[in-house]
Design a protein around this motif. Structure first.
Motif, mmCIF file in Angstrom:
data_model
loop_
_atom_site.group_PDB
_atom_site.id
_atom_site.type_symbol
_atom_site.label_atom_id
_atom_site.label_comp_id
_atom_site.label_asym_id
_atom_site.label_seq_id
_atom_site.Cartn_x
_atom_site.Cartn_y
_atom_site.Cartn_z
ATOM 1 N N GLU A 55 0.715 -1.203 0.054
ATOM 2 C CA GLU A 55 0.030 0.074 0.047
ATOM 3 C C GLU A 55 0.746 1.429 -0.136
ATOM 4 O O GLU A 55 0.506 2.251 -0.562
ATOM 5 C CB GLU A 55 -0.939 0.039 1.227
ATOM 6 C CG GLU A 55 -2.070 -1.007 1.276
ATOM 7 C CD GLU A 55 -3.039 -0.892 0.259
ATOM 8 O OE1 GLU A 55 -3.212 0.089 -0.384
ATOM 9 O OE2 GLU A 55 -4.041 -1.694 0.184
ATOM 10 N N ALA A 58 2.297 1.535 -3.496
ATOM 11 C CA ALA A 58 1.352 2.161 -4.399
ATOM 12 C C ALA A 58 1.077 3.708 -3.922
ATOM 13 O O ALA A 58 0.935 4.445 -5.180
ATOM 14 C CB ALA A 58 0.122 1.474 -4.140
ATOM 15 N N GLY A 69 0.944 4.926 -11.861
ATOM 16 C CA GLY A 69 1.077 4.033 -10.540
ATOM 17 C C GLY A 69 2.236 2.956 -10.986
ATOM 18 O O GLY A 69 3.004 2.847 -11.798
ATOM 19 N N HIS A 109 -4.513 -2.113 -7.106
ATOM 20 C CA HIS A 109 -3.346 -1.133 -7.422
ATOM 21 C C HIS A 109 -3.005 -1.590 -9.071
ATOM 22 O O HIS A 109 -1.932 -0.906 -9.443
ATOM 23 C CB HIS A 109 -2.247 -1.362 -6.444
ATOM 24 C CG HIS A 109 -2.536 -1.021 -5.337
ATOM 25 N ND1 HIS A 109 -2.859 0.292 -4.843
ATOM 26 C CD2 HIS A 109 -2.538 -1.618 -4.101
ATOM 27 C CE1 HIS A 109 -3.399 0.307 -3.563
ATOM 28 N NE2 HIS A 109 -3.021 -0.866 -3.063
ATOM 29 N N SER A 111 -1.245 -3.731 -10.338
ATOM 30 C CA SER A 111 0.153 -4.130 -10.379
ATOM 31 C C SER A 111 0.532 -5.524 -10.524
ATOM 32 O O SER A 111 -0.164 -6.334 -9.655
ATOM 33 C CB SER A 111 0.868 -3.466 -9.212
ATOM 34 O OG SER A 111 2.385 -3.705 -9.103
#
Length: 339
Positions: A55, A58, A69, A109, A111
Motif C-alpha cells: 500500500e 502504491a 502508478g 493497484h 500491479s
C-alpha cells in the motif's frame, strides 16, 4: 532423477529485447527491505504486514506518477512463510486463502506482484513436492506463473537442501504487458546458468527476491546480461541495478520501501569524445533525454523522455555508438587485423 544444470547457451537462441527506434517504455517498479528478525506472526498476519508495505509503495507511485502508478512489486525471499527447519512445516499451496490478500492488492493497484514463499505441490503421480518459489500475479490478481529456485542451499556436507526443498529445473520468462520478466532467488546468484537462460530468452527485468543482500554478483549479472535487476531483501539493501551494473536506486533500512521508474527502451553508451559524459545529448535535447553516466566506469544508461523521439535517434544525431555495437565492431576489426 538427479538434478542437472542446463547448458542454456548451447540450447537457447538469443532473443532480441526490442527493435530499433522503439519509443520510450517506462516501468515503475517497487521493492522493500523486510523480514529480518522478530517472531513469525503467522501467515495471515504476515500477509497483512506485507500488504501495508505494498500500500505504501502504491501510494508513493501514485504521488509521483499519478497517471500510471505501480507496474511491478518484488517482495523478499520466502517472506510469506515461516522459517521452520523442514520444508513440510513451512510450505503452503498456491491456492491457500492467505494469497487472496495479494490477489486483491494486485487487482486494486493494477500491479504485477512477485510473491515469494515455500510452496507445496502435488505431482500428477501424487508425490508431494516442496519448492522455494515465487508466484507472479498479474494486474487482475491471476497467477501468471511460478519460478522455483534452482539452487537451494545445503548448509553442511550431507545436509538436505533447505530442509527438503526440490531444486527447480526451469527458467521461465514471463510476458508482462510492460515487458519480459525473469526471476531468480537468493543463492541462484552464485551460479550463472539461470541468469544466462533468462537473457537468452529475452528477459528485460529480473526480479531477485533474496535472503542475502549480496550486491557484487547481482550487479555483475545485470552488467553481463544487459537487463535490469530488482532485488528485495530482509536487510542492508534493496536495489534496482541497471544493465550497466550500476545502481539506479537503493534503500538500506529495514521497513523501507522504494519506487523507481526505469525505461526498457534504453541505450548503453561508453566513453567517447563525442558524448562528453552525456553533456552532448543534454545540450541538444535538454530534459527530453535522461541518463545516468558514471565517469569512473566510463559507461552510462540513456533513455528518451520524449514519446516522439527515440533514444536511438538522439544517439545517432550526435554520432555516438552503443557500447555493444562498438565492442562487436572492435572484435571484427581485431579479427581483420590478425588476418
Amino acid at each position: 532423477m538427479p538434478y542437472e544444470l542446463e547448458n542454456v547457451e548451447d540450447r537457447v537462441p538469443a532473443v532480441p529485447r526490442r527493435g530499433p527506434d522503439a519509443p520510450p517504455r517506462k516501468v515503475v517498479v517497487g521493492t522493500v527491505i523486510f523480514g529480518a528478525g522478530g517472531d513469525y506472526p503467522g501467515p495471515h498476519a504476515r500477509a497483512d504486514e506485507l500488504a501495508a508495505l505494498v500500500e505504501e509503495l502504491a501510494a508513493r507511485a501514485a504521488r509521483r506518477w499519478p497517471d500510471r502508478g505501480l507496474d511491478l512489486v518484488v517482495l523478499p525471499e520466502a517472506v510469506l512463510t515461516p522459517n521452520a527447519e523442514l520444508a513440510k512445516d513451512r510450505s503452503i499451496a498456491a491456492d491457500d486463502p492467505v494469497l487472496d490478500v495479494f490477489r486483491d492488492l494486485a487487482r486494486r493497484h493494477r500491479s504485477y506482484l512477485v510473491v515469494p514463499l515455500d510452496l507445496v505441490e502435488a505431482t500428477p503421480s501424487g508425490t508431494v513436492v516442496y519448492s522455494n518459489a515465487a508466484l507472479l500475479l498479474d494486474r487482475r490478481g491471476a497467477l501468471v506463473g511460478t519460478y522455483r529456485k534452482a539452487h537451494p542451499v545445503g548448509v553442511g556436507a550431507g545436509s538436505t537442501l533447505e530442509g527438503g526443498v526440490r531444486p527447480g529445473a526451469e527458467y521461465p520468462v514471463f510476458d508482462c504487458d510492460f515487458g519480459r520478466l525473469g526471476i531468480q532467488i537468493c543463492w541462484d546468484v552464485v551460479y550463472d546458468d539461470g541468469w544466462a537462460a533468462l537473457a537468452a530468452r529475452g528477459a528485460e527485468i529480473v526480479a531477485f527476491p533474496s535472503a542475502s543482500p549480496a550486491t557484487i554478483r547481482t550487479a555483475a549479472h545485470a552488467a553481463r546480461h544487459r537487463y535490469f535487476v530488482v532485488s528485495s531483501t530482509p536487510r542492508d539493501n534493496a536495489t534496482v541495478y541497471e544493465p550497466t551494473g550500476l545502481v539506479a536506486a537503493r534503500i538500506e533500512q529495514h521497513g523501507e520501501v522504494l519506487v523507481h521508474e526505469l525505461d526498457l527502451s534504453h541505450v548503453l553508451l561508453g566513453w567517447s569524445p563525442t558524448l562528453r559524459d552525456g553533456a552532448a545529448l543534454r545540450e541538444r535535447y535538454g530534459e527530453r533525454v535522461g541518463f545516468h553516466y558514471d565517469d569512473r566506469e566510463d559507461i552510462g544508461l540513456f533513455w528518451s523522455n520524449d514519446p516522439t523521439t527515440s533514444v536511438d535517434a538522439m544517439v545517432r544525431s550526435i554520432g555516438a555508438e552503443p557500447i555493444d555495437a562498438q565492442i562487436a565492431r572492435n572484435l571484427a576489426q581485431r579479427g581483420e587485423a590478425v588476418r
